[in-house]
Design a protein around this motif. Structure first.
Motif, PDB file in Angstrom:
ATOM      1  N   GLY A  23       0.658  -1.191  -0.019  1.00  0.00           N
ATOM      2  CA  GLY A  23       0.070   0.062   0.077  1.00  0.00           C
ATOM      3  C   GLY A  23       0.680   1.140   0.004  1.00  0.00           C
ATOM      4  N   GLU A  24       0.734   2.191   0.778  1.00  0.00           N
ATOM      5  CA  GLU A  24       1.293   3.302   1.088  1.00  0.00           C
ATOM      6  C   GLU A  24       2.497   3.073   2.055  1.00  0.00           C
ATOM      7  OE1 GLU A  24       1.333   6.381  -0.819  1.00  0.00           O
ATOM      8  OE2 GLU A  24       0.041   4.811  -2.194  1.00  0.00           O
ATOM      9  N   THR A  25       2.746   2.251   2.639  1.00  0.00           N
ATOM     10  CA  THR A  25       3.959   1.868   3.524  1.00  0.00           C
ATOM     11  C   THR A  25       5.069   1.037   2.949  1.00  0.00           C
ATOM     12  OG1 THR A  25       2.251   1.748   5.206  1.00  0.00           O
ATOM     13  CG2 THR A  25       4.380   0.778   5.682  1.00  0.00           C
ATOM     14  N   VAL A  26       6.230   1.574   2.950  1.00  0.00           N
ATOM     15  CA  VAL A  26       7.590   0.825   2.650  1.00  0.00           C
ATOM     16  C   VAL A  26       8.353   0.197   3.794  1.00  0.00           C
ATOM     17  CG1 VAL A  26       9.516   1.392   1.322  1.00  0.00           C
ATOM     18  CG2 VAL A  26       7.357   2.408   0.538  1.00  0.00           C
ATOM     19  N   TYR A  27       8.694  -0.751   3.639  1.00  0.00           N
ATOM     20  CA  TYR A  27       9.681  -1.497   4.832  1.00  0.00           C
ATOM     21  C   TYR A  27      10.907  -1.725   4.237  1.00  0.00           C
ATOM     22  CZ  TYR A  27       4.824  -2.582   6.751  1.00  0.00           C
ATOM     23  OH  TYR A  27       3.727  -2.447   7.101  1.00  0.00           O
ATOM     24  N   LEU A  28      11.873  -0.854   4.713  1.00  0.00           N
ATOM     25  CA  LEU A  28      13.286  -0.998   4.389  1.00  0.00           C
ATOM     26  C   LEU A  28      13.933  -2.039   4.927  1.00  0.00           C
ATOM     27  CD1 LEU A  28      12.292   2.256   4.426  1.00  0.00           C
ATOM     28  CD2 LEU A  28      14.332   2.644   3.554  1.00  0.00           C
ATOM     29  N   SER A  29      14.777  -3.091   4.345  1.00  0.00           N
ATOM     30  CA  SER A  29      15.850  -3.817   4.886  1.00  0.00           C
ATOM     31  C   SER A  29      16.935  -3.189   5.485  1.00  0.00           C
ATOM     32  CB  SER A  29      16.408  -4.704   3.838  1.00  0.00           C
ATOM     33  OG  SER A  29      15.383  -5.506   3.222  1.00  0.00           O
ATOM     34  N   GLY A  30      17.559  -3.931   6.398  1.00  0.00           N
ATOM     35  CA  GLY A  30      18.654  -3.348   7.105  1.00  0.00           C
ATOM     36  C   GLY A  30      19.869  -2.939   6.143  1.00  0.00           C
ATOM     37  N   ARG A  31      20.357  -1.935   6.275  1.00  0.00           N
ATOM     38  CA  ARG A  31      21.300  -0.888   5.712  1.00  0.00           C
ATOM     39  C   ARG A  31      22.538  -0.851   6.390  1.00  0.00           C
ATOM     40  NH1 ARG A  31      20.521  -0.582   0.379  1.00  0.00           N
ATOM     41  NH2 ARG A  31      21.943   1.032  -0.404  1.00  0.00           N
ATOM     42  N   ILE A  32      23.447  -0.919   5.898  1.00  0.00           N
ATOM     43  CA  ILE A  32      25.111  -0.618   6.535  1.00  0.00           C
ATOM     44  C   ILE A  32      25.521   0.599   5.698  1.00  0.00           C
ATOM     45  CG2 ILE A  32      27.297  -1.540   6.742  1.00  0.00           C
ATOM     46  CD1 ILE A  32      25.744  -4.339   7.314  1.00  0.00           C
ATOM     47  N   GLY A  33      26.603   1.373   6.343  1.00  0.00           N
ATOM     48  CA  GLY A  33      27.178   2.664   5.565  1.00  0.00           C
ATOM     49  C   GLY A  33      28.544   2.319   4.734  1.00  0.00           C
ATOM     50  N   PHE A  34      28.301   1.365   3.974  1.00  0.00           N
ATOM     51  CA  PHE A  34      29.469   1.166   3.064  1.00  0.00           C
ATOM     52  C   PHE A  34      29.817   2.240   2.292  1.00  0.00           C
ATOM     53  CE2 PHE A  34      27.551  -3.087   2.828  1.00  0.00           C
ATOM     54  CZ  PHE A  34      28.481  -3.858   3.559  1.00  0.00           C
ATOM     55  N   LYS A  35      31.198   2.632   2.064  1.00  0.00           N
ATOM     56  CA  LYS A  35      31.878   3.610   1.128  1.00  0.00           C
ATOM     57  C   LYS A  35      30.926   3.370  -0.025  1.00  0.00           C
ATOM     58  CE  LYS A  35      36.372   4.179   3.192  1.00  0.00           C
ATOM     59  NZ  LYS A  35      37.778   4.211   2.722  1.00  0.00           N
ATOM     60  N   PRO A  36      30.869   4.293  -0.962  1.00  0.00           N
ATOM     61  CA  PRO A  36      29.955   4.264  -2.048  1.00  0.00           C
ATOM     62  C   PRO A  36      30.753   3.385  -3.175  1.00  0.00           C
ATOM     63  CG  PRO A  36      29.814   6.518  -1.576  1.00  0.00           C
ATOM     64  CD  PRO A  36      30.752   5.872  -0.432  1.00  0.00           C
ATOM     65  N   GLY A  37      30.000   2.307  -3.799  1.00  0.00           N
ATOM     66  CA  GLY A  37      30.478   1.552  -4.539  1.00  0.00           C
ATOM     67  C   GLY A  37      31.348   0.228  -4.178  1.00  0.00           C
ATOM     68  N   THR A  38      31.523   0.125  -2.920  1.00  0.00           N
ATOM     69  CA  THR A  38      32.402  -0.849  -2.247  1.00  0.00           C
ATOM     70  C   THR A  38      31.518  -1.589  -1.128  1.00  0.00           C
ATOM     71  OG1 THR A  38      33.179   0.475  -0.251  1.00  0.00           O
ATOM     72  CG2 THR A  38      34.323   0.720  -2.332  1.00  0.00           C
ATOM     73  N   THR A  39      32.278  -2.392  -0.597  1.00  0.00           N
ATOM     74  CA  THR A  39      31.826  -3.008   0.598  1.00  0.00           C
ATOM     75  C   THR A  39      32.590  -2.755   1.802  1.00  0.00           C
ATOM     76  OG1 THR A  39      32.857  -5.243   0.050  1.00  0.00           O
ATOM     77  CG2 THR A  39      30.520  -4.892  -0.568  1.00  0.00           C
ATOM     78  N   GLU A  40      33.358  -1.662   1.666  1.00  0.00           N
ATOM     79  CA  GLU A  40      34.305  -1.337   2.966  1.00  0.00           C
ATOM     80  C   GLU A  40      33.619  -0.334   3.684  1.00  0.00           C
ATOM     81  OE1 GLU A  40      38.281   0.825   1.691  1.00  0.00           O
ATOM     82  OE2 GLU A  40      37.972  -0.114  -0.169  1.00  0.00           O
ATOM     83  N   ILE A  41      33.943  -0.512   4.947  1.00  0.00           N
ATOM     84  CA  ILE A  41      33.424   0.493   5.893  1.00  0.00           C
ATOM     85  C   ILE A  41      34.325   1.564   6.509  1.00  0.00           C
ATOM     86  CG2 ILE A  41      32.737   0.656   8.426  1.00  0.00           C
ATOM     87  CD1 ILE A  41      30.845  -1.220   6.882  1.00  0.00           C
ATOM     88  N   GLY A  46      31.496   8.810  11.978  1.00  0.00           N
ATOM     89  CA  GLY A  46      30.442   9.889  11.244  1.00  0.00           C
ATOM     90  C   GLY A  46      30.356   9.744   9.959  1.00  0.00           C
ATOM     91  N   GLU A  47      31.452   9.295   9.196  1.00  0.00           N
ATOM     92  CA  GLU A  47      31.318   9.175   7.885  1.00  0.00           C
ATOM     93  C   GLU A  47      30.432   7.808   7.383  1.00  0.00           C
ATOM     94  OE1 GLU A  47      34.453   8.940   4.109  1.00  0.00           O
ATOM     95  OE2 GLU A  47      35.197   8.651   5.930  1.00  0.00           O
ATOM     96  N   GLU A  48      30.682   6.895   8.357  1.00  0.00           N
ATOM     97  CA  GLU A  48      29.920   5.617   7.959  1.00  0.00           C
ATOM     98  C   GLU A  48      28.296   6.173   8.342  1.00  0.00           C
ATOM     99  OE1 GLU A  48      28.925   1.242  10.049  1.00  0.00           O
ATOM    100  OE2 GLU A  48      30.820   2.432  10.684  1.00  0.00           O
ATOM    101  N   ALA A  49      28.019   6.758   9.011  1.00  0.00           N
ATOM    102  CA  ALA A  49      26.629   7.025   9.578  1.00  0.00           C
ATOM    103  C   ALA A  49      25.990   8.094   8.442  1.00  0.00           C
ATOM    104  CB  ALA A  49      26.272   8.081  10.597  1.00  0.00           C
ATOM    105  N   LYS A  50      26.860   8.809   7.657  1.00  0.00           N
ATOM    106  CA  LYS A  50      26.311   9.423   6.624  1.00  0.00           C
ATOM    107  C   LYS A  50      26.205   8.802   5.364  1.00  0.00           C
ATOM    108  CE  LYS A  50      27.966  13.124   3.394  1.00  0.00           C
ATOM    109  NZ  LYS A  50      27.416  12.480   2.256  1.00  0.00           N
TER     110      LYS A  50
END
Length: 123
Positions: A23-41, A46-50
């Motif tokens: 409907g009008e509700t969206v359930y978001l899966s768990g998300r981690i703050g990877f550096k863009p385009g990588t699987t690096e933390i 603070g940068e990870e949170a961003k």
């Protein structure tokens, strides 16, 4: 009726969607703050949170929503001493009222992440 939302940049074949709309509700899966385009933390929490919150915003945009549509957020962390660090970044992502939220201590997270976020958004 439900539909899945996946980012165009999705690189893996893991058995879950970035989000599911019911409907009008969206359930978001768990998300981690990877550096863009990588699987690096990033080394900096603070940068990870961003990066984490940028990823949440990107999923919401795919769903036709914005950060202020978040109704409920859960943040998991193995290090609750990062509460203030996370909040400084988190507060900059909202223009109106904040969603309901829980900040939970947890065991280790995948990839050595400091934060993982799940959420529910509604129009």
């Amino acid at each position: 009726m439900k539909s899945t939302i996946n980012l165009p940049s999705r690189r893996n074949n893991l058995p879950f969607s970035d989000a599911v709309r019911v409907g009008e509700t969206v359930y978001l899966s768990g998300r981690i703050g990877f550096k863009p385009g990588t699987t690096e933390i990033p080394a900096d929490a603070g940068e990870e949170a961003k990066y984490l919150l940028d990823g949440i915003r990107e999923v919401l945009e795919q769903a036709g929503m914005v950060m202020d549509d978040l109704a409920y957020v859960q943040i998991f962390t193995p290090d609750v001493s990062l509460f203030d660090t996370f909040n400084k970044v988190y507060a900059t992502y909202f223009e109106e009222e904040f969603p309901a939220r829980a900040f939970l201590g947890s065991g280790p997270l995948l990839f050595g992440a400091r934060f993982e976020l799940i959420a529910i958004a509604a129009k």
